[in-house]
Design a protein around this motif. Structure first.
Motif, PDB file in Angstrom:
ATOM      1  N   ILE A 175       9.289   4.278  -2.952  1.00  0.00           N
ATOM      2  CA  ILE A 175       8.419   3.053  -3.924  1.00  0.00           C
ATOM      3  C   ILE A 175       8.318   3.478  -5.387  1.00  0.00           C
ATOM      4  CG2 ILE A 175       5.521   2.878  -4.131  1.00  0.00           C
ATOM      5  CD1 ILE A 175       4.973   3.014  -1.487  1.00  0.00           C
ATOM      6  N   ALA A 176       8.710   4.665  -5.252  1.00  0.00           N
ATOM      7  CA  ALA A 176       8.362   5.633  -6.521  1.00  0.00           C
ATOM      8  C   ALA A 176      10.387   5.011  -7.379  1.00  0.00           C
ATOM      9  CB  ALA A 176       8.734   6.227  -7.090  1.00  0.00           C
ATOM     10  N   ASP A 177      10.726   4.706  -6.825  1.00  0.00           N
ATOM     11  CA  ASP A 177      12.213   4.028  -6.938  1.00  0.00           C
ATOM     12  C   ASP A 177      12.482   2.457  -7.362  1.00  0.00           C
ATOM     13  OD1 ASP A 177      14.902   5.110  -7.540  1.00  0.00           O
ATOM     14  OD2 ASP A 177      15.715   3.786  -6.004  1.00  0.00           O
ATOM     15  N   GLU A 178      11.046   1.727  -6.514  1.00  0.00           N
ATOM     16  CA  GLU A 178      11.593   0.022  -6.371  1.00  0.00           C
ATOM     17  C   GLU A 178      10.403  -0.302  -7.046  1.00  0.00           C
ATOM     18  OE1 GLU A 178      12.108  -0.102  -2.094  1.00  0.00           O
ATOM     19  OE2 GLU A 178      10.198  -0.822  -1.582  1.00  0.00           O
ATOM     20  N   ILE A 179       9.379  -0.162  -7.389  1.00  0.00           N
ATOM     21  CA  ILE A 179       8.525  -0.489  -8.204  1.00  0.00           C
ATOM     22  C   ILE A 179       8.448  -0.294  -9.439  1.00  0.00           C
ATOM     23  CG2 ILE A 179       7.599  -1.709  -6.371  1.00  0.00           C
ATOM     24  CD1 ILE A 179       5.098   0.747  -6.813  1.00  0.00           C
ATOM     25  N   ASP A 180       7.191  -0.804 -10.243  1.00  0.00           N
ATOM     26  CA  ASP A 180       6.940  -0.710 -11.832  1.00  0.00           C
ATOM     27  C   ASP A 180       5.362  -0.754 -11.862  1.00  0.00           C
ATOM     28  OD1 ASP A 180       9.570  -1.165 -12.720  1.00  0.00           O
ATOM     29  OD2 ASP A 180       9.049  -3.069 -12.855  1.00  0.00           O
ATOM     30  N   PHE A 181       4.968  -0.434 -10.818  1.00  0.00           N
ATOM     31  CA  PHE A 181       3.514  -0.781 -11.147  1.00  0.00           C
ATOM     32  C   PHE A 181       2.566  -1.013  -9.364  1.00  0.00           C
ATOM     33  CE2 PHE A 181      -1.215  -1.582 -11.891  1.00  0.00           C
ATOM     34  CZ  PHE A 181      -1.462  -1.020 -13.316  1.00  0.00           C
ATOM     35  N   LEU A 182       1.904   0.563  -8.841  1.00  0.00           N
ATOM     36  CA  LEU A 182       1.577   0.348  -7.821  1.00  0.00           C
ATOM     37  C   LEU A 182      -0.020   0.490  -8.095  1.00  0.00           C
ATOM     38  CD1 LEU A 182       2.225   1.148  -4.414  1.00  0.00           C
ATOM     39  CD2 LEU A 182       1.212   3.799  -5.467  1.00  0.00           C
ATOM     40  N   PHE A 183      -0.519  -0.669  -6.899  1.00  0.00           N
ATOM     41  CA  PHE A 183      -1.767  -1.141  -6.332  1.00  0.00           C
ATOM     42  C   PHE A 183      -1.995  -0.349  -5.019  1.00  0.00           C
ATOM     43  CE2 PHE A 183      -0.946  -4.037  -9.346  1.00  0.00           C
ATOM     44  CZ  PHE A 183      -2.323  -4.473  -9.693  1.00  0.00           C
ATOM     45  N   ASP A 195       6.204   7.673 -13.027  1.00  0.00           N
ATOM     46  CA  ASP A 195       5.930   7.716 -14.615  1.00  0.00           C
ATOM     47  C   ASP A 195       5.354   6.331 -14.161  1.00  0.00           C
ATOM     48  OD1 ASP A 195       5.422   6.961 -16.809  1.00  0.00           O
ATOM     49  OD2 ASP A 195       7.186   6.285 -17.984  1.00  0.00           O
ATOM     50  N   ILE A 196       5.352   6.659 -13.332  1.00  0.00           N
ATOM     51  CA  ILE A 196       4.344   4.967 -12.096  1.00  0.00           C
ATOM     52  C   ILE A 196       2.155   4.605 -13.023  1.00  0.00           C
ATOM     53  CG2 ILE A 196       3.973   3.366 -10.015  1.00  0.00           C
ATOM     54  CD1 ILE A 196       6.808   4.070  -9.394  1.00  0.00           C
ATOM     55  N   PRO A 197       2.149   3.325 -13.211  1.00  0.00           N
ATOM     56  CA  PRO A 197       0.666   3.700 -13.177  1.00  0.00           C
ATOM     57  C   PRO A 197      -0.038   3.059 -11.781  1.00  0.00           C
ATOM     58  CG  PRO A 197       1.432   2.407 -15.075  1.00  0.00           C
ATOM     59  CD  PRO A 197       3.277   2.788 -13.987  1.00  0.00           C
ATOM     60  N   VAL A 198      -1.340   3.671 -11.526  1.00  0.00           N
ATOM     61  CA  VAL A 198      -1.556   3.718 -10.723  1.00  0.00           C
ATOM     62  C   VAL A 198      -3.069   3.247 -10.459  1.00  0.00           C
ATOM     63  CG1 VAL A 198      -2.486   4.604  -7.771  1.00  0.00           C
ATOM     64  CG2 VAL A 198      -0.791   4.884  -9.065  1.00  0.00           C
ATOM     65  N   ILE A 199      -3.470   1.480  -9.796  1.00  0.00           N
ATOM     66  CA  ILE A 199      -4.732   1.205 -10.290  1.00  0.00           C
ATOM     67  C   ILE A 199      -5.650   1.771  -7.957  1.00  0.00           C
ATOM     68  CG2 ILE A 199      -5.910  -1.038  -9.644  1.00  0.00           C
ATOM     69  CD1 ILE A 199      -4.689  -2.180 -12.165  1.00  0.00           C
ATOM     70  N   ASP A 200      -6.455   2.228  -8.154  1.00  0.00           N
ATOM     71  CA  ASP A 200      -6.854   3.008  -6.892  1.00  0.00           C
ATOM     72  C   ASP A 200      -7.974   1.782  -6.659  1.00  0.00           C
ATOM     73  OD1 ASP A 200      -7.184   3.450  -4.479  1.00  0.00           O
ATOM     74  OD2 ASP A 200      -7.854   5.467  -5.265  1.00  0.00           O
ATOM     75  N   LEU A 201      -8.129   1.189  -4.977  1.00  0.00           N
ATOM     76  CA  LEU A 201      -9.295   0.361  -5.118  1.00  0.00           C
ATOM     77  C   LEU A 201     -10.330   1.045  -4.426  1.00  0.00           C
ATOM     78  CD1 LEU A 201      -7.362  -1.825  -5.949  1.00  0.00           C
ATOM     79  CD2 LEU A 201      -8.531  -3.319  -5.072  1.00  0.00           C
ATOM     80  N   SER A 202     -10.338   2.056  -3.636  1.00  0.00           N
ATOM     81  CA  SER A 202     -10.692   2.554  -3.112  1.00  0.00           C
ATOM     82  C   SER A 202     -11.978   3.936  -3.719  1.00  0.00           C
ATOM     83  CB  SER A 202     -10.342   3.828  -1.812  1.00  0.00           C
ATOM     84  OG  SER A 202     -10.176   5.011  -2.870  1.00  0.00           O
ATOM     85  N   GLY A 203     -12.636   4.775  -2.771  1.00  0.00           N
ATOM     86  CA  GLY A 203     -14.032   5.637  -3.985  1.00  0.00           C
ATOM     87  C   GLY A 203     -13.150   6.657  -4.316  1.00  0.00           C
ATOM     88  N   ASP A 204     -12.055   6.809  -3.399  1.00  0.00           N
ATOM     89  CA  ASP A 204     -11.190   8.200  -3.495  1.00  0.00           C
ATOM     90  C   ASP A 204     -11.142   8.993  -4.987  1.00  0.00           C
ATOM     91  OD1 ASP A 204     -11.020   8.378  -1.272  1.00  0.00           O
ATOM     92  OD2 ASP A 204      -8.851   8.902  -0.603  1.00  0.00           O
ATOM     93  N   LEU A 205     -11.259   8.419  -6.404  1.00  0.00           N
ATOM     94  CA  LEU A 205     -10.895   8.524  -7.497  1.00  0.00           C
ATOM     95  C   LEU A 205     -11.821   8.627  -8.703  1.00  0.00           C
ATOM     96  CD1 LEU A 205      -6.513   8.219  -8.230  1.00  0.00           C
ATOM     97  CD2 LEU A 205      -8.000   9.491  -6.718  1.00  0.00           C
ATOM     98  N   ARG A 206     -12.876   8.344  -8.075  1.00  0.00           N
ATOM     99  CA  ARG A 206     -14.141   8.063  -8.932  1.00  0.00           C
ATOM    100  C   ARG A 206     -15.419   8.652  -8.768  1.00  0.00           C
ATOM    101  NH1 ARG A 206     -15.550   2.493  -4.964  1.00  0.00           N
ATOM    102  NH2 ARG A 206     -13.634   1.607  -4.923  1.00  0.00           N
TER     103      ARG A 206
END
Lengths: 345, 345, 345, 345
Positions: free
Chosen positions: A64-72, A91-102
């Motif tokens: 995944i890290a290899d093939e994308i620039d940005f992760l949802f 070095d991939i920014p991540v937007i997490d929709l779950s409650g895990d990081l809130r």
């Protein structure tokens, strides 16, 4: 730009896919799933026949890290806690929709979510992605903890009062109603049509895990903010959240002044539409769009305030706000790919 | 016994008809309508084909007084105000399902209903027919002002606290949700399927005409009771009301004590089912029946109380409670003709 | 009389319970379940709080045979095939709501149901319980194969034509629509609210297992009857079936004659209501009742006939017809305990 | 380009507005209404707050002709018949969404619509705008008679067979189901939520005014085509049409050959998605989009064919197809402004 979605088979993932299809700055979107790898995506979602030929790929972090620039990440609770530490070095920014990081305090997370929290070094880097309120922090974040559906509606409704110090230690009572899609695609008695249709349920009385998320954000804006009373109800509809919020003001304001506080507060926020005095939004008026519509009223008999805030739980309450944050992080217009007209009726 | 129904073509009238069909003490039921006289009733309501051959009769007071022993009025607002004075001299008890006879103070009626009140000599004789709370008065009344749908749910939810003096000057916030049948059978934009389906609306913010009805009853029980905050919402369903009520207690109670106050209060009331601690009712659990189901919770974080009260708006909120009062007035069992099992699912 | 219900936790079992509660000839009703033994029934069905104190009992044939006089089986497919041989030696009549005993030819059962058929000696004793058509056989049966929901609506719609030889080898096309409760209470993607609400689906195209049941009954009435075209659709509603049936007549009839064939055919059948010429029933007009309402039309442009037949799938399509058969078997009035007025709206 | 919409306050007009908002080739869109002139459009449609500031203008033909380049008419029946003769002398193409211009034979129009037909010189110029089938004629038309919602679904489902001569004089039976928005925004008993929710109705049995429209088009493709049997049903949902079509083939084909006829026929039509063998579409899979999804099956037991065709009645069944025709007439890509991903769930 190439993006990826982990948890593509859930409703959140499907909604990001819908948005991204017409996003002007995304070249490719790769879908990952823990359960259906190798299966064409449109088999899960026949509404996408002919619109996507994606085959679901397994979740392998290195690749995944290899093939994308940005992760949802739109996976069930617990998945982000486990995967984000593995993503930390890329070095991939991540937007997490779950409650895990809130939730910043791991013990608070544990007591409301009844599961193990994410590692503190990840939590420290996570920025709470309530777009209209935290634009600056969002711009440079590694991890975005994308807000929950209820907190988005509630906090956008409360912010003009809390940030202006108009409610201090006042009671805040939130009576929230949601459509069923908020419960995700997993089949259960709680999402069974015959149990819900023509029925109205209350399902968490002062026990919803979004409670500490709302309080954490509001207390950060104003430390005097007090614990809320919070009930969630299930309405027999697919999409939509309405939060009806009751409070009282620290100081006396006229209805017009109150109205102006709201209009002024959101005058530069495209996606928040404050209704005219005496007007209140219905959930369908934002259906399929990223808007949060707000109505507000002062009751002169009791001197209490009623705030009505509606969103589409899958859009502004999940995928829409995620893409809004994605736009902010990349320096694009906040509305890029997101300027959907609500579908009505 | 021969009964009559004025306003038979509305949903309230149709529901009384359904109940009366299997009532053990009613011999005949004559239907009156101002609009469809001469028309077979099952033409308006094909679900009654073969079950009734009634032809709708015109509303002529003298003849009505001549041919029936007991009258239900289920007409639009304003009709009872006009007809009850004409009925005053006849020895026929009247149960009125409209709001016309509920408010004791004519000026309060006028300011909330925006129409002319009933004459004071009629209002004086009217007894507020909240069955479980006012049985003694109901027994001997000439006129019953049958309670509104929202007030029934709200007052049955509040009574154990108000009558025991547990909430004095505390705030009381009522967030009420109703199905669409409460708006009657008349077609309007507000009852249009495409405007309501998959939609959730708030429709009166501190302006609902049931507000003074709730306050009048509660203040009669406890003069310290204060004006409430009251919002009504329209849910995309046909039948059912849920009132979620928020308040705080004057004195400290444990959750168990609170629960016991409710159970004890209604232990002799067949139609009120207080749920066990931690359980809350859904509207469909009373569908088609005369039950009012109540759940209650104390939030220890905030020391506030949440009460959840559900009814079928056409039954306990209208026709069912009317027949319950009819039974009380005639000295029959309160459940005569009314012991419907809720239809589920 | 003491009755028992195997499979009480399903919707069929819950509906029998609702009916039996007010049945004049039943003293006690014992509930059996393979999954929830020891659990109070109202825990599964809170709408029955205070109305039943039954604790679910395990399925032990010997004890069942010992404690009851009459058995209803409302279990998933395969259960009756397995249990009926064990019940064979006891003098207890059995009404089976599953499809297990309906198909006389085991190989036909196997090819449509994809599971092992019941033993032939059981099948031989089973009487197909379409109440209005087979009253005499039902009276003395050991086993009643209670008809499927679709076959009930379709066969009652077709019987006047088939039994009078008015359709011989004509095509018969059945376009059937059902509410979701027909799929039972088990959670699945196919009963997920968000997948069904505001959606209309076709789910079996010429593959529904009710096909051979319809053909078997119709061919028994008239051997010339030909295989049907049969599609089933899922409508976003809880209860109700509508079968729209298209065919053409062997010989020419006027619309009035056609209408009279239907009225005459059902003149002694309380639960079948043939609508007047030009009138067609809607599913809600039989909601919660045991009626089958039928409308019929001859199209003079094409000389084809359209028959519209509606039932409540849980009542006339399952529990209601089961109790109707129970009444017939015991020599009681067919309507005993079953004279529910449809709930409308 | 500047366009105008007559009848903007109906659902068809609102849907054109939604589409046009993101259409790449439209500069301005002016809204005309006979009832609400002077009123801001978002007052009728609060979902458009902040998205449009249009004030509704009166319908004055001269001024309209002066200020726009292209006209959509989305008015109730009878309006186009009256206005088109006035528009005839202006060089403005008109797409009419009503039924007024669809039927070539005025006497047929009169007998099905029960109103006066449009003048013959207008009817002669009108091209039937079934986009996929009549692209060439559409390009140069003065008037487009935009197809009805049912005919669109039915004709796209039938075209591959009719145009290839595969059904000659065979029976064609169409069982159509629609959501309620097809009835427009006017309040009536037929669109009353409480009358429709959890209910399924048949509403026109061989009497729907779309019958001659379907037959006229099919007979033009193949003069051997015979009158159809056509029933329309109202499903408790807002948007969506499913037509289930039953017929038999003139000559014997295998299921695969049949499938291929459909795939090949629509291979160059972006908006028609023929499903894979064994797959059938649900209405929600095209929700909010311009797609028509089609599934087809051959039943080997009966040798009959079942075709399932679904559309969003406000999109491909009205506004979407109108914009598609608008694109064709202007030589733009057929998908310009129309490439909406269906909203799911």
């Amino acid at each position: 730009m190439k993006i990826g979605i982990i948890g593509a088979t859930g409703y959140g993932g499907a909604e990001i896919t819908r948005i991204i299809r017409s996003h002007p700055h995304v070249g490719e979107c790769i879908l990952y799933s823990s359960s259906d790898e190798g299966v064409p995506y449109h088999q899960s979602y026949p509404h996408l026949v002919k619109l996507t030929n994606q085959i679901l790929k397994p979740i392998e972090i290195e690749q995944i890290a290899d093939e994308i620039d940005f992760l949802f990440m739109a996976a069930p609770p617990g998945v982000s806690s486990r995967l984000t530490p593995q993503l930390d070095s890329y070095d991939i920014p991540v937007i997490d929709l779950s409650g895990d990081l809130r939730i910043k305090d791991p013990s608070v997370y544990e007591s409301w979510y009844k599961r193990e929290p994410a590692p503190e070094h990840v939590l420290e880097k996570a920025v709470y992605g309530l777009s209209e309120l935290h634009r600056e922090e969002i711009k440079t974040a590694k991890y975005i903890a994308n807000p929950g559906c209820f907190p988005t509606a509630v906090l956008l409704g409360l912010a003009p009062l809390v940030k202006n110090g108009l409610i201090g230690e006042s009671f805040v009572i939130v009576d929230a109603k949601t459509g069923v899609s908020g419960a995700g695609r997993k089949a259960s008695m709680g999402t069974h049509f015959s149990e819900i249709n023509d029925n109205f349920k209350i399902y968490k009385v002062n026990e919803h895990q979004h409670t500490p998320e709302i309080e954490q954000a509001a207390m950060r804006w104003n430390p005097a903010f007090k614990p809320i009373t919070f009930s969630t109800h299930l309405a027999p509809m697919t999409r939509g959240i309405m939060a009806t919020i009751y409070t009282e003001l620290k100081e006396s304001l006229s209805g017009d002044e109150l109205q102006r506080f709201f209009s002024d507060f959101y005058q530069d926020s495209y996606f928040v539409r404050v209704r005219e005095s005496g007007q209140f939004p219905a959930t369908k008026e934002v259906y399929g769009s990223n808007f949060c519509d707000i109505g507000v009223a002062l009751d002169e008999r009791t001197n209490r305030v009623t705030i009505v805030s509606v969103i589409d739980n899958l859009m502004k309450g999940a995928a829409g706000q995620a893409v809004q944050n994605f736009n902010i992080m990349n320096g694009w217009s906040e509305t890029a790919g997101l300027d959907f007209t609500p579908i009505y009726p």
